[in-house]
Motif scaffolding. Structure first.
Motif, short mmCIF file in Angstrom:
data_model
loop_
_atom_site.label_atom_id
_atom_site.label_comp_id
_atom_site.label_asym_id
_atom_site.label_seq_id
_atom_site.Cartn_x
_atom_site.Cartn_y
_atom_site.Cartn_z
N UNK A 98 41.81 -20.10 -68.29
CA UNK A 98 43.20 -20.55 -68.23
C UNK A 98 43.88 -19.64 -67.22
N UNK A 99 44.17 -20.16 -66.04
CA UNK A 99 44.72 -19.36 -64.95
C UNK A 99 46.24 -19.49 -64.95
N UNK A 100 46.93 -18.37 -64.74
CA UNK A 100 48.39 -18.35 -64.73
C UNK A 100 48.87 -17.62 -63.48
N UNK A 101 49.94 -18.15 -62.88
CA UNK A 101 50.56 -17.53 -61.71
C UNK A 101 52.00 -17.17 -62.08
N UNK A 102 52.34 -15.90 -61.82
CA UNK A 102 53.69 -15.41 -62.07
C UNK A 102 54.22 -14.76 -60.80
N UNK A 103 55.54 -14.74 -60.63
CA UNK A 103 56.10 -14.03 -59.47
C UNK A 103 55.65 -12.58 -59.47
N UNK A 104 55.43 -12.04 -58.31
CA UNK A 104 55.03 -10.65 -58.16
C UNK A 104 56.02 -9.74 -58.88
#
Length: 191
Positions: free
Chosen positions: A92-98
């Protein structure tokens, strides 16, 4: 490769080749077809104007165990990691702001069922108004002697199509759409 005459076409071609040229180095076990227990995973940030991100994943192994992974701690537009040998399983891949806390809701998510011996690119695609994550299966098998295997993933100019022809005259892509990978083409090896 023949350079496009128009500057915008040149930028689009450069962005399109980003993924095609970033294939190496290929893990020896994957290139040899040695499946083992691992899958080969890399991530790419190919969303122009989206800003820096952190890409993480939760792995659920086929045995039911879970493990938190950081796939790319600081990715900006154009970043592509190398392949990493990781256990086969459900990601389960998640992208968040740096800089965002891990508890922050992700801005993009994607799942991947990674099979042992297979290779994948988890790519942020689209533009800043409609970004998405996509799990793309890669072909790391060795091409015929004297050839290189490439594909194109246009990632520079939304709304543009891309044509790529190598100096030998082999067409790698014709009318390739923004954020849509082409199929693989074997081309003569060399500069």
């Amino acid at each position: 490769m023949r350079a496009p005459a128009h500057p915008r076409a040149r930028r689009a071609a450069t962005g399109a080749l980003l993924l095609a040229l970033a294939l190496g180095p290929v893990p020896a076990a994957a290139a040899a077809g040695n499946g083992g227990d691992d899958a080969y995973i890399r991530v790419a940030h190919l969303v122009p104007g989206f800003g820096g991100v952190t890409m993480t994943a939760t792995l659920t192994g086929f045995d039911g165990s879970t493990r938190e992974l950081t796939l790319a701690p600081e990715a900006t537009y154009g970043a592509i990691t190398g392949y990493e040998a990781l256990p086969a399983g459900s990601y389960a891949v998640a992208v968040r702001p740096l800089g965002a806390a891990a508890s922050t809701a992700p801005v993009l998510t994607q799942t991947l069922q990674a099979q042992a011996g297979d290779a994948y690119t988890i790519a942020g695609l689209g533009d800043s108004t409609a970004p998405r994550l996509s799990a793309i299966q890669d072909d790391l098998s060795a091409p015929s002697s004297g050839t290189a295997r490439v594909r194109v993933l246009p990632a520079a100019e939304p709304g543009q199509t891309t044509d790529v022809t190598v100096d030998s005259g082999t067409r790698v892509a014709s009318g390739a759409e923004f954020s849509v990978p082409t199929g693989y083409v074997d081309v003569p090896a060399g500069p």
